[in-house]
Structures are given as structure tokens and as C-alpha cells.
Design an enzyme around this catalytic site. Structure first.
Site, short mmCIF file in Angstrom:
data_model
loop_
_atom_site.label_atom_id
_atom_site.label_comp_id
_atom_site.label_asym_id
_atom_site.label_seq_id
_atom_site.Cartn_x
_atom_site.Cartn_y
_atom_site.Cartn_z
N LYS A 184 45.46 48.46 49.55
CA LYS A 184 44.84 47.66 50.62
C LYS A 184 44.93 46.19 50.23
O LYS A 184 44.22 45.71 49.36
CB LYS A 184 43.39 48.05 50.85
N GLY A 236 39.06 40.88 42.58
CA GLY A 236 38.42 40.04 43.57
C GLY A 236 37.18 39.40 43.01
O GLY A 236 37.05 39.20 41.80
N THR A 238 33.27 38.59 41.90
CA THR A 238 32.26 39.30 41.13
C THR A 238 31.24 39.94 42.05
O THR A 238 30.77 41.07 41.80
CB THR A 238 31.57 38.34 40.15
N GLY A 241 32.72 43.01 43.39
CA GLY A 241 32.90 43.93 42.27
C GLY A 241 31.61 44.64 41.88
O GLY A 241 31.62 45.83 41.54
N CYS A 292 42.32 33.13 38.86
CA CYS A 292 41.08 33.61 38.26
C CYS A 292 40.93 33.20 36.81
O CYS A 292 39.82 32.99 36.33
CB CYS A 292 40.97 35.13 38.42
N GLU A 390 32.66 29.60 40.13
CA GLU A 390 34.11 29.62 40.35
C GLU A 390 34.43 28.90 41.65
O GLU A 390 34.04 29.35 42.73
CB GLU A 390 34.61 31.06 40.39
#
Length: 483
Positions: A184, A236, A238, A241, A292, A390
Site C-alpha cells: 500500500k 512512516g 511515529t 507507528g 527520516c 521532525e
């Protein structure tokens, strides 16, 4: 296919080894991050399409003489065929990725067009070197045959910033181990996945072994909770996640999570800057900062602080900002208007919090697209949001320190731990410092993940590892036969 408006239009999904019309008429328009104009149209996947893809993957996995039962050398040959097909499409793949997410073509041709084939060939070779079973002498008498078997159906959920590279961090070891996969992608990068599907078909990968969906609202969560998925591999944010980890934990389903980062570049007081200009740019500003592992916290010794600030000011000002498809461009646009707004919001927070804006902070004089001028902040305290969160853009924060011990303390004062770099003319000193940094990966005088080494993070940067033999092991389960 190319239509009369010079856009790429697809009306089918690659499921079960064939192109199938989706069960909904809804479509998604893909736009250029450089121009903001439409460059393609793809169908949206429904939950029913996901069911079909998972069922196809399950059938392929369960076949008596299917992919999971192939000898390792047979799967290795298939991986090499897929690598060859990707090589034949590498320029087009690089163009599609750059057009969508703003990655400079000079970066995409070396990453998105090259890494997937390289990872496939690495795992093909590893399959021929590493046995799938071993016999161990038993403590209780007799012996045990330890057999490594594939897990089953894998859901690979991948982001937009390095869409093909990060797909193959998952797809290559998963296929090598004998699993079948449902991929995906992100909504921002879909045209490149249609090209991937064409390569999979041309390589003769058996039907159902690789299935590719497009994105739609809630589809990722649906895959995570689907009863016929055996493992989730996600790259992806955090935040997402954590949600996946919580749900997978309740389902007792294995996950690999490669999440956010806020890496530090520890510039020691003996570091050479001018001779490492390209490597320093790569470590911190690769892919417009939409990376990242980027070392966006620059830790500079107080006795060279002004010199380091001037160096990064020049690095930012000398970057070539422009069309992502221009080979001369080194900084392209942000992936979307929304993401540009997020990056600009962080810049304003940095100013409001008292950091010194050295250069950048606005938009370049370009009529269209989602551009942000490369930005450098000085006099940054590690407690500021621009040093802790980030940003995922071309924004660098330069933080002063006194002595190696304080540099390590500041580097470790972060919720994240994915990447990082140490810069020094003394290799032993650099290694001593690098060993103290709490991170999954770190480079000395450069940063480049290697296919043969485990890649991943600690703390809020994730769990599990990709690449290397460890990456293969994450797609296998152990079966002990007591003899």
C-alpha cells in the site's frame, strides 16, 4: 498509459497477477510538486479491493508447489529477473518519483532507480549463501533441526519520501524468504507503483505473490487489522507507528516499524568541513530534507561555532533550488502544499522561540510549486521545537556544545534515535563518540545505509530492522524438529 492531456492515467489495480478494475469508480488525481498541476490519475482502492489482494496473496502462499515452496535458488533467480526489469525502467521510475514528491532527479536516479534492483540482487545472493535450516546437537540427547520458514502474507505500508527504496527494504527480504505481499503506497506517490507492477509482471513473478493497491481513507488501518495478514511492515510517522504497534500487539501480530527521526551531526573540533562539503550536504539536506535519517541538528563546538554557522549558511545559499526534474537541481519542492505549510510553521516557531535565522525562512522566487528556501538557524537550544520535532524539510538547527561528552549528551537528549553522523579527522576518536550515541545507525564522515547492515531505529524511531541478514530473519519464523 499516456492520455491526450499528457498525463498518466490508470484505471486498474495489479492484483493476483493481472490488472483488475477496482470495485469503485472513485479516482485520485496525482499532482506535480514542482508545478502544482495534475500529472496523472489512478483509481482508489476500496476495502473490497484489499480483500481481493489479500485473498490472492493467501492463495499464492498456500499453493502446494507455489512461491513459498520454491527452492531458494529459484526465488533468487526470480529476484534477479525483477531487478533486470526495474533496471530497464530506471529513468522513467526516477522521473515519476521526482515529478510527484519533489525529489531532485539527481537523487532519484541514484536512489529510486537504483536501490530497488541493488537490494533485490543482495538478497538473491544471500539466499544462495545462507542455509534455511541447521542441525544442532541437543543438550537433552539427540539433536534438533531448526528450520526457517516464511511468515505468510505481508502488508507493506510505505511512505512518499523514498517510495521505491523503502518499498524494497520490505519487498526484497519478504519475497526472498518466500512470503507473498500486499503493498500500500502513499497517496502522493502512486504513478511509480504502476510502473513497479509492470516490472513485476514482466519478470514473471507468480500471480498473487506481489499485489499493489492504491491509497484511500482508512485503508492502512484496514490492512493492519485484517485477519489474514501475518505481518505488518510500516515506514512512516511515529504517531501512526504507535497506533499500528498497539493494534498489532492486541492481535499478537509481528511488526517492523521504521519511524521518525531527529538525527544529530556531531561536528568535533578537529573536523574538516570544506573537504566534506558534499557529504555534509547529503547527510542533512538529501531529498530536500524530506529524509527520516537526516542529520538536521548540527552540533558545533563553541570554539568553532561561527565557522560552522558560516559553512552551513554557504551550503544553504549555494544549493540549486528548482524544478525537481532538472538534473542541476539540488533542492526541489516539498511534496505538497500542506506539507510546505507545516515546514513554514516550524520556521515561524523557531523565530518566535528566539533562534537566530541565519538564512532562508521564506519561499524562493519561483512562480509555482511547493518550494521552501533552505533555512539555517543558529543559537538554537536543544529544548526548542525546531530541535526536538521532525520537520521533514530543508531546515537545519545549529546547537553549540563544549567538549565531546556534552555533544554526546545533547545528541542523546532526543525522543528519536534513527540516524546520525560524527565528523572528525581522528577515526578512533570519531568511533569512540559514535559508539556512545543512542541511535540505530550512525556514520563517520558520511552517512549511507548499506544493504548488508541492519537499518532501523531505537526509542521513538521504531522497532525491528530492515536490510542485512537481520532483515531477512524478520520475515521468517523458526520451526524446531526434535530428532
Amino acid at each position: 498509459m499516456q492520455d491526450e492531456t499528457n498525463t498518466l492515467s490508470y484505471d486498474s489495480l495489479y492484483i493476483g497477477g493481472e490488472w483488475r478494475r477496482p470495485l469503485s469508480a472513485e479516482t485520485l488525481t496525482v499532482t506535480s510538486s514542482t508545478t502544482g498541476q495534475p500529472i496523472g490519475h489512478v483509481p482508489l482502492s476500496t476495502h473490497a479491493d484489499a480483500d481481493a489482494a489479500i485473498a490472492a496473496a493467501r492463495r499464492a502462499f498456500n499453493e502446494t508447489a507455489g512461491w513459498a515452496q520454491w527452492q531458494p535458488v529459484e526465488r533468487a533467480a526470480a529476484l534477479r529477473r525483477l531487478a533486470d526489469e526495474l533496471d530497464a525502467r530506471k529513468e522513467e521510475m526516477a522521473r515519476r518519483v521526482s515529478a510527484q514528491n519533489g525529489m531532485p532527479y539527481s537523487t532519484s536516479i541514484n536512489f529510486e532507480a537504483a536501490v530497488p534492483a541493488g537490494v533485490l540482487r543482495y538478497y538473491a545472493a544471500l539466499l544462495e549463501q545462507v542455509p534455511t535450516e541447521e542441525q544442532r546437537a541437543g543438550v537433552m540427547g539427540g539433536s534438533t533441526l531448526v528450520h526457517r520458514t516464511p511468515l505468510g502474507v505481508i502488508a507493506a505500508i510505505v511512505p512518499w519520501n523514498f517510495p521505491q527504496t523503502l518499498t524494497f527494504f520490505k519487498l526484497a527480504p519478504a519475497l526472498a524468504a518466500g512470503n507473498t505481499v500486499v503493498v500500500k503506497p502513499s497517496s502522493e506517490t502512486l504513478l511509480d507503483f504502476a510502473l513497479l507492477a509492470e516490472a513485476v509482471a514482466a519478470a514473471g513473478i507468480p500471480a498473487g505473490v506481489v499485489n499493489i493497491l492504491t491509497n484511500s481513507k482508512g485503508l492502512g488501518a484496514y490492512l493492519v487489522g485484517h485477519p489474514d495478514i501475518d505481518k505488518i511492515s510500516f515506514t512512516g510517522s511515529t504517531e501512526v507507528g504507535r497506533e499500528i504497534a498497539g493494534r498489532a500487539g492486541r492481535l499478537l501480530r509481528p511488526v517492523t516499524l521504521e519511524l521518525g527521526g531527529k538525527s544529530a551531526a556531531l561536528i568535533l573540533d578537529d573536523a574538516e568541513l570544506a573537504s566534506n562539503t558534499d557529504a555534509l550536504f547529503f547527510a542533512s539536506l538529501l531529498n530536500n530534507g524530506q529524509t527520516c535519517f537526516a542529520s538536521t541538528r548540527i552540533l558545533a563546538p563553541r570554539n568553532r561555532y561561527d565557522e560552522v554557522v558560516a559553512f552551513y549558511e554557504a551550503l544553504a545559499k549555494e544549493a540549486v533550488v528548482g524544478d525537481a526534474l532538472d538534473p542541476a537541481t539540488t533542492i526541489g519542492p516539498m511534496v505538497s502544499a500542506n506539507h510546505r505549510s507545516t515546514v513554514e510553521g516550524y520556521i515561524q516557531r523557531g523565530i518566535a522561540d528566539g533562534a537566530t535565522l541565519v538564512t532562508g525562512g521564506g519561499r524562493p522566487d519561483i512562480d509555482a510549486g511547493w518550494f521552501v528556501t533552505p533555512t539555517v538557524f543558529a543559537d538554537v537550544d536543544n529544548s526548542l521545537s525546531i530541535a526536538r520535532e521532525e520537520i521533514f524539510g530543508p531546515v537545519l538547527s545549529i546547537i553549540p556544545y563544549e567538549g565531546d561528552d556534552e555533544a554526546v549528551r545533547i545528541a542523546n537528549d532526543s525522543e528519536y534515535g534513527l540516524g546520525g553522523t560524527v565528523w572528525s579527522s581522528d577515526p578512533e576518536r570519531a568511533l569512540r563518540v559514535a559508539r556512545q550515541v543512542q541511535t540505530g545507525t550512525i556514520g563517520i564522515n558520511h552517512y549511507l545505509p548499506d544493504f548488508a547492515a541492519p537499518y532501523g531505529g531505537v526509542k521513538d524511531s521504531g522497532m525491528g530492522r530492515e536490510l542485512g541478514p537481520e532483515g531477512l530473519a524478520h520475515y521468517q519464523q523458526l520451526h524446531s524438529v526434535y530428532l
